[in-house]
Design a protein around this motif. Structure first.
Motif, PDB file in Angstrom:
ATOM      1  N   HIS A  43       0.830  -1.205   0.000  1.00  0.00           N
ATOM      2  CA  HIS A  43       0.000   0.000   0.000  1.00  0.00           C
ATOM      3  C   HIS A  43       0.869   1.261   0.000  1.00  0.00           C
ATOM      4  CE1 HIS A  43      -3.427   2.581   0.612  1.00  0.00           C
ATOM      5  NE2 HIS A  43      -2.799   3.146   1.631  1.00  0.00           N
ATOM      6  N   THR A  94      -4.979  -3.132  -3.175  1.00  0.00           N
ATOM      7  CA  THR A  94      -4.050  -3.603  -2.147  1.00  0.00           C
ATOM      8  C   THR A  94      -4.803  -4.152  -0.946  1.00  0.00           C
ATOM      9  OG1 THR A  94      -3.787  -1.363  -1.251  1.00  0.00           O
ATOM     10  CG2 THR A  94      -2.157  -2.084  -2.861  1.00  0.00           C
ATOM     11  N   ALA A 148      -5.453   1.624  -3.450  1.00  0.00           N
ATOM     12  CA  ALA A 148      -5.917   1.156  -2.141  1.00  0.00           C
ATOM     13  C   ALA A 148      -6.959   0.042  -2.217  1.00  0.00           C
ATOM     14  CB  ALA A 148      -6.423   2.326  -1.313  1.00  0.00           C
TER      15      ALA A 148
END
Length: 192
Positions: free
Chosen positions: A138, A148, A145
């Motif tokens: 991340h 991840t 986001a």
């Protein structure tokens, strides 16, 4: 007598080298120009600019051996050089074709070069390790986001389930960074 053991290949440099180079310089030349490992089962042959000397670098199983040959009153001819260059060109074309990447643009092939020796795989030891890996991922790609986070959950689940590797559902990375689509993959078993 020092001789290479087993079978070996011979690589001949198509261009002359600086004959002041010793073992370390030739090892660097092999690694940088041939993109090969000098301690493989191979003999690397280099010639001088005047074409009257050869140097051979070979790994004999215990160390690198450097030998030199000087021709008395003779030279390797231009004909020899042109044959070597033609052969090198053919080998490079075959190497490119065998890579399966010939259809890609040069820039794309260069970007994939980092994967030529494969990727190092690691085991996810526990959920804490999964958390650390996900945090690093991340940190490298904050704009991704949602993706991840999906990877993080998949890593934790893989550890909990005791799977030997990471199991991930397919991700569709579409649109500007940060837009991630998760295709619906609800599949039920077919009963017959």
């Amino acid at each position: 007598m020092i001789s290479p053991s087993g079978s070996f290949r011979i690589f001949l440099a198509s261009e002359p080298i600086d004959f002041r180079k010793g073992v370390d310089g030739l090892v660097a030349h092999v690694a940088n120009h041939f993109e090969l490992d000098p301690v493989d089962s191979a003999i690397y042959v280099f010639r001088s600019r005047r074409a009257d000397r050869l140097k051979l670098l070979v790994w004999d199983g215990t160390g690198l051996v450097l030998t030199m040959k000087r021709l008395n009153g003779g030279r390797f001819g231009d004909d020899d050089e042109s044959r070597v260059k033609r052969r090198v060109k053919r080998l490079m074309e075959c190497r490119k074709a065998a890579s399966g990447l010939e259809h890609l643009k040069r820039d794309d092939r260069e970007r994939l070069e980092v994967l030529k020796d494969g990727a190092r795989l690691i085991a996810i030891r526990n959920e804490h390790h999964a958390d650390e890996l996900a945090a690093a991922l991340h940190e490298d790609m904050p704009c991704m986001a949602p993706a991840t986070e999906m990877v993080w959950h998949a890593m934790r689940r893989s550890v909990r389930e005791g799977w030997p590797g990471l199991r991930m559902p397919p991700l569709l990375l579409d649109g500007p960074p940060g837009i991630v689509g998760f295709p619906q993959m609800d599949v039920e078993p077919v009963r017959t």
